[in-house]
Design a protein around this motif. Structure first.
Motif, PDB file in Angstrom:
ATOM      1  N   LYS A   4      31.195  10.322  16.626  1.00 27.90           N
ATOM      2  CA  LYS A   4      30.596  10.726  15.348  1.00 27.90           C
ATOM      3  C   LYS A   4      30.668  12.243  15.239  1.00 27.90           C
ATOM      4  O   LYS A   4      30.271  12.963  16.155  1.00 27.90           O
ATOM      5  CB  LYS A   4      29.135  10.286  15.270  1.00 27.90           C
ATOM      6  CG  LYS A   4      28.957   8.804  15.143  1.00 27.90           C
ATOM      7  CD  LYS A   4      27.489   8.465  15.035  1.00 27.90           C
ATOM      8  CE  LYS A   4      27.286   6.972  15.022  1.00 27.90           C
ATOM      9  NZ  LYS A   4      25.864   6.622  15.024  1.00 27.90           N
ATOM     10  N   ASN A   6      30.868  15.827  12.306  1.00 24.70           N
ATOM     11  CA  ASN A   6      30.692  16.450  11.003  1.00 24.70           C
ATOM     12  C   ASN A   6      31.813  17.479  10.889  1.00 24.70           C
ATOM     13  O   ASN A   6      31.776  18.506  11.564  1.00 24.70           O
ATOM     14  CB  ASN A   6      29.314  17.107  10.941  1.00 24.70           C
ATOM     15  CG  ASN A   6      28.838  17.320   9.548  1.00 24.70           C
ATOM     16  OD1 ASN A   6      29.604  17.233   8.604  1.00 24.70           O
ATOM     17  ND2 ASN A   6      27.562  17.612   9.413  1.00 24.70           N
ATOM     18  N   ASP A  59      36.302  15.806   0.613  1.00 25.39           N
ATOM     19  CA  ASP A  59      35.064  15.033   0.729  1.00 25.39           C
ATOM     20  C   ASP A  59      34.638  14.862   2.191  1.00 25.39           C
ATOM     21  O   ASP A  59      33.475  14.573   2.472  1.00 25.39           O
ATOM     22  CB  ASP A  59      35.227  13.653   0.085  1.00 25.39           C
ATOM     23  CG  ASP A  59      35.429  13.748  -1.419  1.00 25.39           C
ATOM     24  OD1 ASP A  59      35.010  14.769  -2.011  1.00 25.39           O
ATOM     25  OD2 ASP A  59      36.003  12.807  -1.996  1.00 25.39           O
ATOM     26  N   ASN A  63      30.308  16.047   5.815  1.00 21.11           N
ATOM     27  CA  ASN A  63      29.806  14.679   5.718  1.00 21.11           C
ATOM     28  C   ASN A  63      30.104  13.970   7.026  1.00 21.11           C
ATOM     29  O   ASN A  63      31.117  14.237   7.658  1.00 21.11           O
ATOM     30  CB  ASN A  63      30.476  13.919   4.562  1.00 21.11           C
ATOM     31  CG  ASN A  63      29.939  14.347   3.231  1.00 21.11           C
ATOM     32  OD1 ASN A  63      28.734  14.360   3.012  1.00 21.11           O
ATOM     33  ND2 ASN A  63      30.820  14.727   2.334  1.00 21.11           N
ATOM     34  N   GLU A  64      29.228  13.058   7.419  1.00 20.61           N
ATOM     35  CA  GLU A  64      29.436  12.354   8.677  1.00 20.61           C
ATOM     36  C   GLU A  64      30.648  11.447   8.613  1.00 20.61           C
ATOM     37  O   GLU A  64      30.857  10.712   7.653  1.00 20.61           O
ATOM     38  CB  GLU A  64      28.203  11.534   9.050  1.00 20.61           C
ATOM     39  CG  GLU A  64      28.383  10.847  10.375  1.00 20.61           C
ATOM     40  CD  GLU A  64      27.109  10.747  11.167  1.00 20.61           C
ATOM     41  OE1 GLU A  64      26.943   9.716  11.815  1.00 20.61           O
ATOM     42  OE2 GLU A  64      26.316  11.689  11.137  1.00 20.61           O
ATOM     43  N   SER A  65      31.482  11.532   9.628  1.00 14.18           N
ATOM     44  CA  SER A  65      32.643  10.662   9.763  1.00 14.18           C
ATOM     45  C   SER A  65      32.806  10.319  11.242  1.00 14.18           C
ATOM     46  O   SER A  65      32.082  10.838  12.090  1.00 14.18           O
ATOM     47  CB  SER A  65      33.898  11.325   9.191  1.00 14.18           C
ATOM     48  OG  SER A  65      34.071  12.619   9.698  1.00 14.18           O
ATOM     49  N   LYS A  89      37.344   7.525  10.303  1.00 17.51           N
ATOM     50  CA  LYS A  89      36.585   6.628   9.426  1.00 17.51           C
ATOM     51  C   LYS A  89      35.650   7.484   8.590  1.00 17.51           C
ATOM     52  O   LYS A  89      34.919   8.321   9.119  1.00 17.51           O
ATOM     53  CB  LYS A  89      35.723   5.659  10.238  1.00 17.51           C
ATOM     54  CG  LYS A  89      36.448   4.518  10.844  1.00 17.51           C
ATOM     55  CD  LYS A  89      35.426   3.581  11.464  1.00 17.51           C
ATOM     56  CE  LYS A  89      36.039   2.631  12.432  1.00 17.51           C
ATOM     57  NZ  LYS A  89      35.009   1.826  13.130  1.00 17.51           N
ATOM     58  N   PHE A  90      35.684   7.253   7.269  1.00 16.97           N
ATOM     59  CA  PHE A  90      34.810   7.986   6.367  1.00 16.97           C
ATOM     60  C   PHE A  90      34.336   7.028   5.305  1.00 16.97           C
ATOM     61  O   PHE A  90      35.144   6.455   4.572  1.00 16.97           O
ATOM     62  CB  PHE A  90      35.564   9.162   5.737  1.00 16.97           C
ATOM     63  CG  PHE A  90      34.765   9.942   4.749  1.00 16.97           C
ATOM     64  CD1 PHE A  90      33.631  10.621   5.147  1.00 16.97           C
ATOM     65  CD2 PHE A  90      35.124   9.981   3.418  1.00 16.97           C
ATOM     66  CE1 PHE A  90      32.887  11.345   4.227  1.00 16.97           C
ATOM     67  CE2 PHE A  90      34.388  10.683   2.494  1.00 16.97           C
ATOM     68  CZ  PHE A  90      33.270  11.377   2.912  1.00 16.97           C
ATOM     69  N   LYS A  91      33.026   6.836   5.234  1.00 23.17           N
ATOM     70  CA  LYS A  91      32.419   5.857   4.334  1.00 23.17           C
ATOM     71  C   LYS A  91      33.041   4.493   4.605  1.00 23.17           C
ATOM     72  O   LYS A  91      32.964   4.002   5.709  1.00 23.17           O
ATOM     73  CB  LYS A  91      32.531   6.292   2.881  1.00 23.17           C
ATOM     74  CG  LYS A  91      31.758   7.578   2.606  1.00 23.17           C
ATOM     75  CD  LYS A  91      31.762   7.934   1.148  1.00 23.17           C
ATOM     76  CE  LYS A  91      30.953   9.204   0.946  1.00 23.17           C
ATOM     77  NZ  LYS A  91      30.952   9.664  -0.411  1.00 23.17           N
ATOM     78  N   ASN A  92      33.684   3.857   3.636  1.00 23.69           N
ATOM     79  CA  ASN A  92      34.281   2.532   3.836  1.00 23.69           C
ATOM     80  C   ASN A  92      35.786   2.602   4.019  1.00 23.69           C
ATOM     81  O   ASN A  92      36.483   1.607   3.905  1.00 23.69           O
ATOM     82  CB  ASN A  92      33.964   1.612   2.645  1.00 23.69           C
ATOM     83  CG  ASN A  92      32.477   1.361   2.536  1.00 23.69           C
ATOM     84  OD1 ASN A  92      31.776   1.344   3.534  1.00 23.69           O
ATOM     85  ND2 ASN A  92      32.007   1.167   1.319  1.00 23.69           N
ATOM     86  N   GLU A  93      36.313   3.776   4.322  1.00 24.99           N
ATOM     87  CA  GLU A  93      37.751   3.983   4.379  1.00 24.99           C
ATOM     88  C   GLU A  93      38.168   4.463   5.775  1.00 24.99           C
ATOM     89  O   GLU A  93      37.427   5.171   6.440  1.00 24.99           O
ATOM     90  CB  GLU A  93      38.095   5.068   3.339  1.00 24.99           C
ATOM     91  CG  GLU A  93      39.499   5.525   3.329  1.00 24.99           C
ATOM     92  CD  GLU A  93      39.705   6.684   2.352  1.00 24.99           C
ATOM     93  OE1 GLU A  93      40.861   7.043   2.164  1.00 24.99           O
ATOM     94  OE2 GLU A  93      38.726   7.215   1.819  1.00 24.99           O
TER      95      GLU A  93
END
Length: 98
Positions: A4, A6, A59, A63-65, A89-93
């Motif tokens: 995880k 940022n 984006d 943001n956490e990825s 991995k970022f959000k649902n992608e």
């Protein structure tokens, strides 16, 4: 393996007489460090292929990825494998970096 993070910066680098590459700077947010010499989160960087700059969008910044990491053989020292970022991995992608 997953880490995880940022992501802080994404930089397109084109040095003279060398292959272009993409550099990402990130803060590892999995666990804070506590030792005699370090307190807090680790700030680090990674080098990616040049075309990764086009695949990564703004984006991702701050943001956490999750970095998807694989181990590969090290041609310089077969006894010590290298880590390679294969995706983010970022959000649902999931962004493929191979």
């Amino acid at each position: 393996m997953e880490l995880k993070v940022n992501i802080v910066t994404i930089t397109k680098c084109t040095p003279k007489d060398k292959e272009p590459y993409t550099r990402i700077d990130y803060i590892a947010t999995d666990k804070p460090c506590k030792s005699d010499k370090v307190k807090g989160f680790i700030v680090s960087f990674a080098f990616l292929p040049a075309d990764a700059f086009e695949k990564l969008n703004k984006d991702l910044i701050n943001n956490e990825s999750v970095l998807l990491i694989d181990t590969v053989e090290n041609p310089m020292n077969p006894m010590r494998p290298k880590s390679k970022i294969i995706g983010i991995k970022f959000k649902n992608e999931t962004i493929d970096l191979l």
